[in-house]
Design a protein around this motif. Structure first.
Motif, PDB file in Angstrom:
ATOM      1  N   ARG A   9     -16.963 -32.579  23.275  1.00  0.00           N
ATOM      2  CA  ARG A   9     -17.024 -31.888  21.991  1.00  0.00           C
ATOM      3  C   ARG A   9     -15.816 -32.258  21.158  1.00  0.00           C
ATOM      4  NH1 ARG A   9     -18.197 -26.009  24.762  1.00  0.00           N
ATOM      5  NH2 ARG A   9     -20.473 -26.183  24.963  1.00  0.00           N
ATOM      6  N   LEU A  10     -16.008 -32.293  19.854  1.00  0.00           N
ATOM      7  CA  LEU A  10     -14.926 -32.596  18.924  1.00  0.00           C
ATOM      8  C   LEU A  10     -14.733 -31.406  17.996  1.00  0.00           C
ATOM      9  CD1 LEU A  10     -12.827 -34.491  17.740  1.00  0.00           C
ATOM     10  CD2 LEU A  10     -14.646 -35.556  16.375  1.00  0.00           C
ATOM     11  N   PRO A  38     -18.472 -38.672  17.819  1.00  0.00           N
ATOM     12  CA  PRO A  38     -19.239 -37.941  18.834  1.00  0.00           C
ATOM     13  C   PRO A  38     -20.408 -38.733  19.409  1.00  0.00           C
ATOM     14  CG  PRO A  38     -18.647 -36.462  17.057  1.00  0.00           C
ATOM     15  CD  PRO A  38     -18.259 -37.848  16.618  1.00  0.00           C
TER      16      PRO A  38
END
Length: 297
Positions: free
Chosen positions: A2-3, A293
């Motif tokens: 996750r970013l 992502p």
């Protein structure tokens, strides 16, 4: 992987609202803010409260998770903090994560007129703060008294939207903090090894992070918990790489991939702030948000 991003609370809301909404548009998993009274080089400039800022962000967004990185006991009390968190969780529709740590000896440490606590005192308070906050967020009424904190028939009805409570992301590097993360955390947060910031290398930093992760796994094993249950969050900007991973999409993908190999499940990058330690190209920042992502999936 996750970013997520950190948006420092330095903007009047007329401008800040746009930044939080843009974070959602860019597809970040979460947007966090620091929970301080002031911070380092920003001490003499605008700096707003974390909980009011997150409350405003909750009404200005729909999907973005929101949280603190991190809250500490330096100027917080579990009873009042629990009430604010339950309210924020309700307003956001259950989108809040509490990043929480033991705090440091910066400006917050003496702002209320107290003497700065020693590292041991901070650890003692943190070890009492987290369990009491856990109870306050999961029980309708709490009475308890410790050495540093007390609650007397503290009511927290109706409790959190998220059940049994909103998640804790516990910031820790030492053994006592890692044990708290293992017992109470839904995630663990680190910024790396501060001793390597000035003169360390990226390789040394990754080795230190690997060692921290191994200690977390051992702390989980001590209480019979599967360490895989905890997300592992790296707040960037404090490793020897500094802003180098944000110089291009390729640089960030390489950085994030190397840390995914260490078990990290979420990488957090600071939203750009000109003329600061977080002065990165806004266009590159947005490309990283939208392009990285997919490459890390």
């Amino acid at each position: 992987m996750r970013l997520s991003t950190v948006i420092l609370p330095i903007h009047r809301w007329a401008e800040g609202q746009k930044i939080w909404q843009r974070a959602e548009e860019l597809g970040f998993h979460a947007a966090y803010t620091y929970d301080h009274l002031s911070w380092r080089s920003f001490r003499d400039g605008p700096w707003f409260g974390a909980v009011p800022t997150l409350t405003a962000a909750a009404t200005a967004t729909e999907r973005l998770r929101l949280g603190t990185l991190v809250t500490s006991p330096n100027f917080r009390h579990p009873v009042t903090l629990a009430k604010e968190l339950i309210s924020l969780d309700d307003i956001s529709g259950g989108r809040v994560t509490l990043g929480i740590g033991a705090g440091g000896n910066g400006f917050d440490a003496t702002a209320l007129g107290q003497e700065a606590w020693t590292p041991r005192e901070r650890a003692d308070r943190f070890a009492e703060f987290v369990p009491l906050l856990d109870r306050l967020l999961t029980e309708d009424a709490v009475t308890g008294r410790g050495t540093h904190y007390a609650a007397v028939e503290a009511r927290n009805i109706p409790g959190c939207v998220q059940r049994p409570r909103l998640p804790f992301a516990v910031a820790a590097t030492g053994p006592r903090g890692l044990r708290l993360a293992a017992r109470y955390g839904q995630a663990w947060v680190t910024t790396g090894d501060p001793k390597l910031y000035e003169n360390g290398t990226p390789e040394e930093s990754r080795a230190a992070l690997r060692a921290q992760g191994e200690k977390l796994t051992a702390a989980c094993a001590e209480i019979g918990r599967d360490a895989a249950e905890l997300d592992r969050i790296l707040l960037t900007g404090f490793t020897p790489d500094r802003t180098a991973p944000l110089e291009s999409v390729d640089a960030f993908v390489d950085f994030a991939g190397r840390h995914a190999e260490l078990g990290f499940t979420e990488i957090v990058i600071h939203a750009p702030i000109p003329d600061s330690d977080f002065d990165v190209d806004p266009k590159v920042f947005e490309r990283i948000a939208t392009e990285a992502p997919a490459q890390l999936a």
